[in-house]
Write a protein that holds these residues in place. Structure first.
Motif, PDB file in Angstrom:
ATOM      1  N   PRO A 355      10.678   0.803  33.034  1.00 38.47           N
ATOM      2  CA  PRO A 355       9.554   0.109  33.675  1.00 38.47           C
ATOM      3  C   PRO A 355       8.199   0.723  33.364  1.00 38.47           C
ATOM      4  N   ASN A 356       8.172   2.009  32.959  1.00 37.30           N
ATOM      5  CA  ASN A 356       6.894   2.637  32.650  1.00 37.30           C
ATOM      6  C   ASN A 356       6.485   2.441  31.191  1.00 37.30           C
ATOM      7  N   ALA A 357       7.289   1.722  30.411  1.00 35.36           N
ATOM      8  CA  ALA A 357       6.908   1.409  29.029  1.00 35.36           C
ATOM      9  C   ALA A 357       5.651   0.544  29.048  1.00 35.36           C
ATOM     10  N   THR A 358       4.843   0.668  28.022  1.00 34.91           N
ATOM     11  CA  THR A 358       3.602  -0.097  27.999  1.00 34.91           C
ATOM     12  C   THR A 358       3.882  -1.561  27.680  1.00 34.91           C
ATOM     13  N   LEU A 359       2.956  -2.406  28.122  1.00 34.14           N
ATOM     14  CA  LEU A 359       3.072  -3.828  27.811  1.00 34.14           C
ATOM     15  C   LEU A 359       2.998  -4.050  26.303  1.00 34.14           C
ATOM     16  N   GLY A 360       2.182  -3.249  25.621  1.00 33.38           N
ATOM     17  CA  GLY A 360       2.100  -3.369  24.169  1.00 33.38           C
ATOM     18  C   GLY A 360       3.434  -3.107  23.500  1.00 33.38           C
ATOM     19  N   ALA A 361       4.159  -2.089  23.991  1.00 29.17           N
ATOM     20  CA  ALA A 361       5.485  -1.786  23.426  1.00 29.17           C
ATOM     21  C   ALA A 361       6.453  -2.935  23.675  1.00 29.17           C
ATOM     22  N   ALA A 362       6.365  -3.545  24.858  1.00 23.32           N
ATOM     23  CA  ALA A 362       7.256  -4.668  25.180  1.00 23.32           C
ATOM     24  C   ALA A 362       6.976  -5.858  24.275  1.00 23.32           C
ATOM     25  N   LEU A 363       5.703  -6.170  24.057  1.00 25.84           N
ATOM     26  CA  LEU A 363       5.360  -7.311  23.209  1.00 25.84           C
ATOM     27  C   LEU A 363       5.784  -7.070  21.766  1.00 25.84           C
ATOM     28  N   SER A 364       5.593  -5.844  21.293  1.00 24.57           N
ATOM     29  CA  SER A 364       6.026  -5.515  19.928  1.00 24.57           C
ATOM     30  C   SER A 364       7.530  -5.647  19.779  1.00 24.57           C
ATOM     31  N   LEU A 365       8.259  -5.199  20.794  1.00 24.50           N
ATOM     32  CA  LEU A 365       9.717  -5.273  20.738  1.00 24.50           C
ATOM     33  C   LEU A 365      10.199  -6.720  20.776  1.00 24.50           C
ATOM     34  N   LEU A 366       9.547  -7.551  21.572  1.00 25.60           N
ATOM     35  CA  LEU A 366       9.917  -8.968  21.617  1.00 25.60           C
ATOM     36  C   LEU A 366       9.807  -9.610  20.239  1.00 25.60           C
ATOM     37  N   VAL A 411       4.902  -2.259  31.831  1.00 25.28           N
ATOM     38  CA  VAL A 411       5.670  -3.492  32.006  1.00 25.28           C
ATOM     39  C   VAL A 411       5.790  -3.828  33.485  1.00 25.28           C
ATOM     40  N   HIS A 412       6.019  -2.797  34.312  1.00 24.80           N
ATOM     41  CA  HIS A 412       6.141  -3.020  35.753  1.00 24.80           C
ATOM     42  C   HIS A 412       4.873  -3.642  36.316  1.00 24.80           C
ATOM     43  N   GLN A 413       3.725  -3.128  35.911  1.00 24.92           N
ATOM     44  CA  GLN A 413       2.460  -3.683  36.387  1.00 24.92           C
ATOM     45  C   GLN A 413       2.272  -5.122  35.922  1.00 24.92           C
ATOM     46  N   ALA A 414       2.668  -5.403  34.690  1.00 28.80           N
ATOM     47  CA  ALA A 414       2.536  -6.762  34.162  1.00 28.80           C
ATOM     48  C   ALA A 414       3.408  -7.738  34.943  1.00 28.80           C
ATOM     49  N   LEU A 415       4.598  -7.296  35.319  1.00 31.11           N
ATOM     50  CA  LEU A 415       5.494  -8.169  36.081  1.00 31.11           C
ATOM     51  C   LEU A 415       4.957  -8.423  37.486  1.00 31.11           C
ATOM     52  N   GLN A 416       4.231  -7.449  38.019  1.00 28.68           N
ATOM     53  CA  GLN A 416       3.656  -7.632  39.352  1.00 28.68           C
ATOM     54  C   GLN A 416       2.653  -8.782  39.363  1.00 28.68           C
TER      55      GLN A 416
END
Length: 479
Positions: A355-366, A411-416
């Motif tokens: 959950p502490n991964a950055t939103l940028g890392a999540a988007l890149s992984l997607l 990622v956690h903050q983005a989901l909030q």
């Protein structure tokens, strides 16, 4: 009966006495009220079982049992039941399940070996280990099932997907990108067809992936796309801009021509499903035009795999025996993406994030992993949440996209930001067990808004895999 005496129970008093081993019992077949009873309670006490968080059809309870053999049954909504996928015997109490508790907790009872066809949900921490899970469905059953599904889909057309009433949202290519994504967010839709009034044609779609690429573009140093331009840039300008350059880019930086994948109302459901799968899109517009050149078509519907799967489930609901594979546990068939067991060769890796991964890392992984969602897990790989491509539209709320940095927001903050979005039946994360049958998984995936199920271990919610709509159709059609 294998009576255990008064030294057993479903609690642990902390007082020294006979060796008691905590043992998890699981009933994964639903119900309103579920109880457990067995030889360890002298069949006199009904122990209440609780639904598992995030998976309301799965009930569980942990009892402290003495080593040895025990028998048990489940009392479900006033009816005695046993689990056919666990070892059972016919006794004076009727058909009862059996379990062997080894004196050393690390020992696995012989009756729960990986060669047991029905795999137990009891103590699933041990029971869900298998070096070869794809051995219980015969080639003949698989071929018969696939042929019948294919025949059904070939006989029925996309016209049957059309609702008697409803709306289909399309966007003009000349509206601003910012406005377009506000519309996607407010309407709760991940994709919308694009209309070009000058050409009199639908020319493409705007999806959550576009917004992901736009945010990445905004985050790049030296970007030619500024926040101010996002306010005025039209969809048409974006499609022709820096990121696409006349083509679309996939996760491996390969280019493929832009073209609108569409179908007609009289195309077969099989053809529609194949178009969705082969084009790797979430939906296919169903269009009809009365003009010979196909201009100014009428947008009738946006077809999805979920709707087609619902047709399959409805058709075979009362003739499930005609599809032998429906009663197979999904862990016994080549379906979905699984976390490899120790010693297994790595297949397609299952992407997961903390959950502490950055939103940028999540988007890149997607983008790089070419997936539509990523399970969010804790340090034990237990499921906490899931981040999907469509979650990105939540950043349109209150212009959040203009106030964040992808490498600073977690990622956690983005989901909030999007807590009210992407819910089905009150839950974001739709889960299932490896022991669930293909039929049960198909019925859950046929619900609107459910595009994938995260496969978890009962009790711990440790992620074991993920199965999507696309996975089910590729399996059913033999692709």
């Amino acid at each position: 009966m294998f009576g255990s005496g008064p030294d057993t129970g479903h609690g642990n008093s902390g007082v020294s006495g006979p060796l008691l081993i905590p043992t998890r019992f699981v009933w994964p077949y639903g119900g309103r009220r579920v109880f457990l009873s067995g030889s360890f309670t002298r069949w006199l006490e009904h122990i209440p079982m609780s639904p598992m968080e995030g998976c309301p059809t799965v009930f569980q309870v942990i009892c402290s049992l003495s080593p040895g053999y025990h028998q048990f049954k489940f009392f479900v909504d006033g009816e005695w039941r046993h689990d056919e996928h666990q070892p059972f015997v016919n006794d004076n109490y009727g058909i009862v399940n059996t379990i062997f508790i080894a004196r050393e907790p690390n020992l696995v009872a012989p009756s729960f070996s990986t060669e047991t066809p029905g795999r137990s949900n009891m103590d699933v921490d041990d029971a869900f280990v298998s070096s070869e899970p794809f051995t219980t469905v015969s080639d003949a059953d698989l071929e018969v099932s696939r042929n019948r599904v294919s025949a059904f889909l070939s006989r029925h057309t996309a016209y049957e997907l059309l609702a008697e009433s409803g709306k289909v949202i399309a966007l003009d290519v000349n509206i601003a990108v910012k406005q377009a994504f506000h519309i996607l967010y407010e309407q709760g839709i991940p994709v919308a067809p694009l209309w070009d009034s000058c050409k009199g044609q639908f020319v493409g779609v705007l999806s959550a992936l576009d917004f992901i690429l736009i945010l990445r573009e905004l985050g790049n140093r030296g970007s030619n796309l500024t926040e101010e331009e996002l306010e005025t840039h039209t969809i048409s300008a974006w499609k022709e801009g820096k990121v696409y350059l006349g083509r679309q880019i996939d996760g491996n930086a390969r280019s493929y021509p832009r073209c609108l994948v569409q179908a007609g109302p009289y195309d077969s459901l099989k053809d529609v499903a194949l178009k969705i799968l082969k084009s790797k899109v979430a939906t296919v517009p169903i269009m009809h035009s009365t003009s010979q050149d196909g201009s100014f078509p009428q947008l009738l519907h946006l077809a999805t795999l979920s709707e087609i799967l619902k047709c399959i489930c409805r058709h075979f609901k009362h003739s499930a025996s005609s599809l032998p594979i429906l009663q197979q546990p999904i862990c016994s068939i080549p379906l979905g993406t699984w976390v490899p067991n120790i010693g297994e060769p790595n297949g397609r890796p299952l992407a997961m994030l903390r959950p502490n991964a950055t939103l940028g890392a999540a988007l890149s992984l997607l983008i790089q992993a070419e997936v539509s969602s990523i399970p969010i897990v804790d340090e034990n790989d237990s499921l906490l949440d899931i981040y999907s491509r469509s979650d990105i539209t939540a950043l349109a709320k209150d212009k959040a996209y203009a106030q964040i940095h992808l490498d600073e927001m977690s990622v956690h903050q983005a989901l909030q930001l999007g807590q009210d979005a992407n819910f089905f039946n009150g839950q974001r994360c739709q889960m299932c067990l490896g022991s669930d049958t293909l039929h049960k998984v198909m019925e859950r995936l046929a619900n609107p808004g459910v595009r994938r199920l995260v496969i978890v271990e009962a009790g711990t919610k440790r992620v074991e895999g993920i199965v999507s709509l696309g996975d089910v159709f590729r399996f059913l059609l033999g692709l």
